[in-house]
Design an enzyme around this catalytic site. Structure first.
Site, mmCIF file in Angstrom:
data_model
loop_
_atom_site.group_PDB
_atom_site.id
_atom_site.type_symbol
_atom_site.label_atom_id
_atom_site.label_comp_id
_atom_site.label_asym_id
_atom_site.label_seq_id
_atom_site.Cartn_x
_atom_site.Cartn_y
_atom_site.Cartn_z
ATOM 1 C CE LYS A 195 -4.039 1.898 2.405
ATOM 2 N NZ LYS A 195 -3.625 3.301 2.425
ATOM 3 C CG ASP B 274 2.091 7.939 2.549
ATOM 4 O OD1 ASP B 274 0.950 8.385 2.315
ATOM 5 O OD2 ASP B 274 2.830 8.401 3.437
ATOM 6 C CD GLU C 50 -0.773 4.569 3.313
ATOM 7 O OE1 GLU C 50 -1.816 5.124 3.695
ATOM 8 O OE2 GLU C 50 -0.346 4.642 2.156
#
Length: 316
Positions: free
Chosen positions: A26, A28, A167
């Site tokens: 994931k 950022d 993240e």
């Protein structure tokens, strides 16, 4: 208008396991759809804004294929890691010449994770595995874009992202089609929660000043269509950052608090209340049991998000 709205992930309490799932980092950054038609590239934000001018590095994607629609995340690296704070220097730029100058010193990279259209064919009804196979065949490897790898072991990836200061992860069901414009349990995100998006409901002046912004009062969704107070953010608002945010907030003044719950007097006294329309990103140690951000710091305005995007309730 963008060709479609992106599919969104739900928050996962645990990382799904088993062969039915695949897992990705994931990032950022800023979610975008990149539309390539006849060699022309248009970049759309999640809030349906045309942000092509902000990212001239992506123009050359049009030289590779005549027609495709990509889903991905634009990231800016700081010390080798994605940094939303670094990205704020780029995401608000609308002047192409200024964006080109910034691209030389603060370049961005497009992390491509899905393929939604290719040569005029809509792929959203195809399972993730079919879309991914086509995406990898395109060999989209360039100076400013890449197709990051996927992983079978989500728990191991979650641990690795924590160690690397990333993240979190997104887990995707292999058999799932692309749910256009919907938040689907077929995509599940697990974040380490060092940063989060919040809505601004008021601002307080800097100590000893009547006009300069010193802190903002922020909230998170309360689950009933309103906003629950989540604390006061002052760190990171000195200088031009505070001035730019104040310029966005002053036209939104209102008579009373926009928060559904009572704001403590120590925070409410002297506050100028505003309509909850501006979304900002903050970094915080945690969200406490009293639903307050612990040691929050301002990172930047999320022009790619609207308050409606902050629909998830977090009772951590």
């Amino acid at each position: 208008m963008p060709p479609l709205r992106p599919m969104l992930a739900t928050v996962a309490q645990t990382v799904p396991a088993g062969d039915a799932w695949v897992h990705e980092v994931k990032w950022d950054g800023m979610r975008v759809l990149v539309d390539v038609r006849d060699g022309e590239v248009t970049v759309w934000s999640r809030s349906e804004r045309d942000v092509t001018a902000a990212f001239p590095e992506l123009d050359d994607l049009g030289r590779h294929y005549d027609d495709m629609l990509l889903d991905g995340e634009v990231v800016a690296l700081d010390g080798g890691r994605p940094s939303f704070h670094a990205l704020t220097e780029r995401m608000h730029v609308s002047d192409r010449r200024r964006a080109a100058r910034l691209a030389a010193t603060r370049p961005v990279t497009l992390m491509v994770f899905d393929l939604l259209r290719l040569f005029g064919s809509d792929l959203t009804g195809q399972p993730w595995t079919a879309r991914r196979e086509l995406l990898e065949r395109l060999d989209l490897t360039g100076r400013h874009w890449q197709v990051p790898p996927v992983y079978d072991d989500g728990q191991q990836l979650l641990s690795a992202t924590a160690d690397q200061g990333l993240e979190g992860i997104v887990s995707k069901r292999r058999s799932a089609p692309y749910a256009v414009g919907r938040r689907s349990p077929d995509w599940r995100k697990t974040a380490h929660r060092s940063s989060r998006s919040v809505v601004v409901g008021g601002w307080r002046p800097e100590v000893g000043s009547t006009g300069r912004l010193g802190a903002v009062l922020v909230g998170l969704p309360d689950g009933s269509g309103g906003w629950r107070y989540a604390g006061r953010v002052g760190s990171g608002l000195a200088g031009t950052a505070g001035e730019a945010l104040a310029a966005r907030l002053r036209p939104l003044r209102r008579d009373g608090s926009p928060f559904a719950d009572e704001v403590p007097g120590i925070d409410a006294n002297g506050t100028t209340w505003v309509e909850p329309r501006v979304v900002i990103e903050v970094r915080a140690l945690e969200l406490t049991g009293q639903h307050r951000l612990r040691q929050p710091a301002y990172l930047g305005v999320r022009t790619d998000l609207t308050p409606a995007d902050l629909e998830e309730v977090d009772d951590a």
